[in-house]
Design an enzyme around this catalytic site. Sequence first.
Site, PDB file in Angstrom:
ATOM      1  N   GLU A   4       0.861  -1.179   0.000  1.00 46.06           N
ATOM      2  CA  GLU A   4       0.000   0.000   0.000  1.00 46.06           C
ATOM      3  C   GLU A   4       0.895   1.226   0.000  1.00 46.06           C
ATOM      4  O   GLU A   4       1.705   1.425   0.906  1.00 46.06           O
ATOM      5  CB  GLU A   4      -0.925   0.040   1.210  1.00 46.06           C
ATOM      6  CG  GLU A   4      -1.874   1.254   1.149  1.00 46.06           C
ATOM      7  CD  GLU A   4      -2.703   1.450   2.416  1.00 46.06           C
ATOM      8  OE1 GLU A   4      -3.728   2.136   2.333  1.00 46.06           O
ATOM      9  OE2 GLU A   4      -2.307   0.929   3.483  1.00 46.06           O
ATOM     10  N   ASN A  17       9.711   7.746   0.668  1.00 49.26           N
ATOM     11  CA  ASN A  17       8.983   8.404  -0.403  1.00 49.26           C
ATOM     12  C   ASN A  17       8.720   7.409  -1.526  1.00 49.26           C
ATOM     13  O   ASN A  17       9.638   6.745  -2.013  1.00 49.26           O
ATOM     14  CB  ASN A  17       9.801   9.585  -0.927  1.00 49.26           C
ATOM     15  CG  ASN A  17       8.977  10.509  -1.815  1.00 49.26           C
ATOM     16  OD1 ASN A  17       8.259  10.051  -2.703  1.00 49.26           O
ATOM     17  ND2 ASN A  17       9.078  11.795  -1.584  1.00 49.26           N
ATOM     18  N   ASP A  54      -3.639  12.036  -2.717  1.00 50.24           N
ATOM     19  CA  ASP A  54      -3.832  13.461  -2.942  1.00 50.24           C
ATOM     20  C   ASP A  54      -4.243  13.682  -4.395  1.00 50.24           C
ATOM     21  O   ASP A  54      -3.536  13.249  -5.309  1.00 50.24           O
ATOM     22  CB  ASP A  54      -2.533  14.208  -2.649  1.00 50.24           C
ATOM     23  CG  ASP A  54      -2.720  15.725  -2.555  1.00 50.24           C
ATOM     24  OD1 ASP A  54      -3.546  16.265  -3.331  1.00 50.24           O
ATOM     25  OD2 ASP A  54      -2.045  16.356  -1.728  1.00 50.24           O
ATOM     26  N   LYS A 110      -4.869  20.811  -9.645  1.00 48.08           N
ATOM     27  CA  LYS A 110      -4.398  21.804 -10.619  1.00 48.08           C
ATOM     28  C   LYS A 110      -3.613  21.118 -11.738  1.00 48.08           C
ATOM     29  O   LYS A 110      -2.813  20.224 -11.490  1.00 48.08           O
ATOM     30  CB  LYS A 110      -3.530  22.849  -9.922  1.00 48.08           C
ATOM     31  CG  LYS A 110      -4.300  23.700  -8.911  1.00 48.08           C
ATOM     32  CD  LYS A 110      -3.404  24.751  -8.284  1.00 48.08           C
ATOM     33  CE  LYS A 110      -4.204  25.598  -7.279  1.00 48.08           C
ATOM     34  NZ  LYS A 110      -3.378  26.629  -6.621  1.00 48.08           N
ATOM     35  N   ASP A 116     -12.422   9.354  -3.244  1.00 48.70           N
ATOM     36  CA  ASP A 116     -13.708  10.047  -3.165  1.00 48.70           C
ATOM     37  C   ASP A 116     -13.778  11.152  -4.199  1.00 48.70           C
ATOM     38  O   ASP A 116     -14.811  11.800  -4.361  1.00 48.70           O
ATOM     39  CB  ASP A 116     -13.896  10.668  -1.773  1.00 48.70           C
ATOM     40  CG  ASP A 116     -12.899  11.787  -1.535  1.00 48.70           C
ATOM     41  OD1 ASP A 116     -11.679  11.534  -1.638  1.00 48.70           O
ATOM     42  OD2 ASP A 116     -13.327  12.927  -1.282  1.00 48.70           O
TER      43      ASP A 116
END
Length: 213
Positions: free
Chosen positions: A44, A96, A118, A122, A154
Amino acid sequence: MRLRNKPWSKKLIEENPDYILLDPTDMAGRWQERFEKQHPIQLELGSGKGQFIIGMAQMYPEINFIAMEVQEGAIAFILRSQVELQLPNLQLVLANGRKLDEYFAENELDKMFLNFSDPWPKTRHEKRRLTYKDFLKQYKKVVKNDGYLQFKTDNQGLFEYSLASLNNFGMKYQRISLDLHNNEELMETNIQTEYEQKFTKKGQRIYYLNAQF
Protein backbone atom coordinates in the site's frame (compact mmCIF):
# COMPACT_ATOMS: atom_id res chain seq x y z
CA MET A 1 -3.32 16.04 4.98
CA ARG A 2 -0.02 16.27 6.83
CA LEU A 3 0.04 15.01 10.39
CA ARG A 4 2.19 16.53 13.08
CA ASN A 5 5.03 14.35 14.30
CA LYS A 6 4.27 12.96 17.72
CA PRO A 7 6.89 13.37 20.47
CA TRP A 8 6.86 9.59 20.99
CA SER A 9 7.21 8.61 17.33
CA LYS A 10 11.00 8.78 16.88
CA LYS A 11 11.71 6.71 19.97
CA LEU A 12 9.11 4.12 18.98
CA ILE A 13 10.62 3.84 15.50
CA GLU A 14 14.16 3.53 16.84
CA GLU A 15 13.11 0.77 19.23
CA ASN A 16 11.40 -1.41 16.59
CA PRO A 17 13.70 -2.04 13.63
CA ASP A 18 12.13 -5.49 13.17
CA TYR A 19 8.86 -3.87 12.10
CA ILE A 20 9.91 -0.71 10.27
CA LEU A 21 12.58 0.32 7.76
CA LEU A 22 13.86 3.86 7.28
CA ASP A 23 16.18 3.12 4.36
CA PRO A 24 14.88 0.40 2.03
CA THR A 25 17.42 1.03 -0.75
CA ASP A 26 19.24 -2.26 -0.08
CA MET A 27 16.08 -4.37 0.10
CA ALA A 28 15.39 -4.94 -3.60
CA GLY A 29 14.88 -8.66 -4.12
CA ARG A 30 15.17 -9.37 -0.39
CA TRP A 31 11.79 -8.40 1.01
CA GLN A 32 10.81 -11.95 1.90
CA GLU A 33 13.59 -11.86 4.52
CA ARG A 34 11.53 -9.35 6.50
CA PHE A 35 8.62 -11.73 6.94
CA GLU A 36 8.11 -14.86 8.99
CA LYS A 37 6.95 -16.88 5.97
CA GLN A 38 7.30 -16.51 2.21
CA HIS A 39 4.03 -15.36 0.72
CA PRO A 40 2.99 -13.08 -2.17
CA ILE A 41 3.83 -9.47 -1.34
CA GLN A 42 1.36 -6.59 -1.64
CA LEU A 43 2.17 -2.92 -1.09
CA GLU A 44 0.00 0.00 0.00
CA LEU A 45 1.55 3.28 -1.13
CA GLY A 46 0.48 6.03 1.25
CA SER A 47 -0.90 4.09 4.23
CA GLY A 48 -1.94 6.96 6.49
CA LYS A 49 -2.65 5.70 10.00
CA GLY A 50 -2.90 2.13 8.73
CA GLN A 51 -6.50 1.06 9.25
CA PHE A 52 -6.64 -0.49 5.77
CA ILE A 53 -3.30 -2.28 5.72
CA ILE A 54 -3.71 -3.65 9.24
CA GLY A 55 -7.17 -4.92 8.35
CA MET A 56 -5.82 -6.57 5.22
CA ALA A 57 -2.97 -8.26 7.10
CA GLN A 58 -5.47 -9.63 9.61
CA MET A 59 -7.91 -10.83 6.94
CA TYR A 60 -5.28 -12.42 4.68
CA PRO A 61 -2.55 -14.14 6.73
CA GLU A 62 -1.43 -15.94 3.56
CA ILE A 63 -0.24 -12.65 2.05
CA ASN A 64 2.68 -10.44 3.14
CA PHE A 65 1.86 -6.73 3.28
CA ILE A 66 4.05 -3.63 3.20
CA ALA A 67 2.80 -0.24 4.38
CA MET A 68 4.77 2.63 2.84
CA GLU A 69 4.21 6.13 4.17
CA VAL A 70 6.26 9.32 3.85
CA GLN A 71 4.91 11.00 6.99
CA GLU A 72 6.53 9.99 10.25
CA GLY A 73 3.52 11.21 12.19
CA ALA A 74 1.25 8.81 10.27
CA ILE A 75 3.39 5.69 10.17
CA ALA A 76 4.03 6.00 13.90
CA PHE A 77 0.35 5.19 14.44
CA ILE A 78 0.68 2.04 12.32
CA LEU A 79 3.80 1.04 14.18
CA ARG A 80 2.14 1.51 17.54
CA SER A 81 -0.63 -0.87 16.46
CA GLN A 82 1.85 -3.35 15.01
CA VAL A 83 3.90 -3.43 18.20
CA GLU A 84 0.71 -4.48 19.98
CA LEU A 85 -0.58 -6.89 17.33
CA GLN A 86 2.76 -8.28 16.11
CA LEU A 87 1.34 -9.41 12.79
CA PRO A 88 3.96 -11.65 11.12
CA ASN A 89 2.83 -10.63 7.63
CA LEU A 90 3.13 -6.84 8.00
CA GLN A 91 6.16 -4.61 7.48
CA LEU A 92 6.35 -0.81 7.55
CA VAL A 93 8.50 1.56 5.51
CA LEU A 94 9.04 5.27 6.15
CA ALA A 95 10.03 6.43 2.66
CA ASN A 96 8.98 8.40 -0.40
CA GLY A 97 7.10 6.35 -2.98
CA ARG A 98 8.76 8.16 -5.87
CA LYS A 99 11.67 5.70 -5.73
CA LEU A 100 9.88 2.36 -5.82
CA ASP A 101 12.17 1.00 -8.52
CA GLU A 102 15.09 1.53 -6.13
CA TYR A 103 13.37 -0.26 -3.28
CA PHE A 104 11.98 -3.31 -5.09
CA ALA A 105 13.30 -5.72 -7.68
CA GLU A 106 11.45 -6.27 -10.93
CA ASN A 107 8.28 -8.32 -10.48
CA GLU A 108 8.75 -8.49 -6.70
CA LEU A 109 5.21 -7.35 -5.86
CA ASP A 110 1.94 -9.10 -6.64
CA LYS A 111 -0.33 -6.12 -6.06
CA MET A 112 -0.37 -2.44 -5.15
CA PHE A 113 -2.98 -0.32 -3.38
CA LEU A 114 -3.52 3.40 -3.83
CA ASN A 115 -6.12 4.62 -1.35
CA PHE A 116 -7.38 8.20 -1.28
CA SER A 117 -4.24 9.70 -2.75
CA ASP A 118 -3.83 13.46 -2.94
CA PRO A 119 -5.84 14.51 -6.06
CA TRP A 120 -3.51 17.41 -7.00
CA PRO A 121 -6.39 19.04 -8.92
CA LYS A 122 -4.40 21.80 -10.62
CA THR A 123 -3.23 20.97 -14.13
CA ARG A 124 0.31 22.09 -13.41
CA HIS A 125 0.52 19.46 -10.68
CA GLU A 126 -0.50 16.53 -12.89
CA LYS A 127 2.91 14.86 -12.59
CA ARG A 128 2.41 14.55 -8.81
CA ARG A 129 -0.70 12.39 -9.14
CA LEU A 130 0.08 8.80 -8.23
CA THR A 131 -1.70 7.53 -11.34
CA TYR A 132 0.36 9.73 -13.68
CA LYS A 133 2.15 7.77 -16.39
CA ASP A 134 5.63 8.13 -14.83
CA PHE A 135 4.39 6.53 -11.62
CA LEU A 136 2.67 3.78 -13.60
CA LYS A 137 5.99 2.99 -15.28
CA GLN A 138 7.54 2.46 -11.86
CA TYR A 139 4.66 0.30 -10.71
CA LYS A 140 4.92 -1.87 -13.80
CA LYS A 141 8.60 -2.54 -13.08
CA VAL A 142 8.09 -3.76 -9.55
CA VAL A 143 4.70 -5.50 -9.94
CA LYS A 144 4.49 -8.86 -11.68
CA ASN A 145 3.37 -8.91 -15.29
CA ASP A 146 -0.04 -10.25 -14.29
CA GLY A 147 -0.19 -8.22 -11.07
CA TYR A 148 -2.82 -5.71 -10.04
CA LEU A 149 -3.29 -2.10 -9.05
CA GLN A 150 -6.27 -1.32 -6.80
CA PHE A 151 -7.38 2.28 -6.43
CA LYS A 152 -10.00 4.01 -4.26
CA THR A 153 -10.89 7.69 -4.03
CA ASP A 154 -13.71 10.05 -3.17
CA ASN A 155 -12.55 12.52 -5.83
CA GLN A 156 -14.45 12.15 -9.08
CA GLY A 157 -11.97 14.26 -11.05
CA LEU A 158 -9.02 12.13 -9.94
CA PHE A 159 -10.96 8.95 -10.67
CA GLU A 160 -11.80 10.06 -14.20
CA TYR A 161 -8.20 11.12 -14.76
CA SER A 162 -6.96 7.77 -13.44
CA LEU A 163 -9.30 5.79 -15.67
CA ALA A 164 -7.90 7.59 -18.72
CA SER A 165 -4.30 7.36 -17.53
CA LEU A 166 -4.42 3.62 -16.84
CA ASN A 167 -6.25 3.00 -20.11
CA ASN A 168 -3.65 4.96 -22.07
CA PHE A 169 -0.95 2.95 -20.30
CA GLY A 170 -2.50 -0.25 -21.64
CA MET A 171 -3.82 -1.67 -18.39
CA LYS A 172 -6.80 -4.01 -18.32
CA TYR A 173 -9.68 -3.23 -16.00
CA GLN A 174 -10.96 -6.11 -13.91
CA ARG A 175 -13.51 -4.26 -11.79
CA ILE A 176 -14.80 -0.67 -11.75
CA SER A 177 -17.36 0.79 -9.38
CA LEU A 178 -18.71 4.34 -9.38
CA ASP A 179 -20.31 3.74 -5.97
CA LEU A 180 -18.33 1.15 -4.05
CA HIS A 181 -20.45 1.18 -0.91
CA ASN A 182 -23.57 0.29 -2.88
CA ASN A 183 -21.85 -2.71 -4.48
CA GLU A 184 -22.67 -5.66 -2.22
CA GLU A 185 -20.21 -8.04 -3.86
CA LEU A 186 -17.22 -5.72 -3.51
CA MET A 187 -18.18 -4.63 -0.02
CA GLU A 188 -18.00 -8.22 1.25
CA THR A 189 -14.21 -7.97 1.29
CA ASN A 190 -13.73 -4.20 1.39
CA ILE A 191 -11.50 -2.92 4.18
CA GLN A 192 -12.16 0.76 4.78
CA THR A 193 -9.53 3.42 5.34
CA GLU A 194 -9.92 6.23 7.85
CA TYR A 195 -10.69 8.66 5.04
CA GLU A 196 -13.18 6.26 3.50
CA GLN A 197 -15.19 6.09 6.70
CA LYS A 198 -15.07 9.86 7.06
CA PHE A 199 -16.22 10.55 3.51
CA THR A 200 -18.90 7.87 3.55
CA LYS A 201 -20.43 9.33 6.71
CA LYS A 202 -20.71 12.62 4.85
CA GLY A 203 -22.61 10.87 2.07
CA GLN A 204 -19.80 11.08 -0.47
CA ARG A 205 -19.50 8.43 -3.15
CA ILE A 206 -16.44 6.17 -3.18
CA TYR A 207 -14.93 5.28 -6.55
CA TYR A 208 -13.06 2.02 -7.07
CA LEU A 209 -11.06 0.25 -9.72
CA ASN A 210 -8.91 -2.86 -9.96
CA ALA A 211 -6.67 -3.07 -13.01
CA GLN A 212 -4.09 -5.51 -14.29
CA PHE A 213 -0.70 -4.69 -15.79
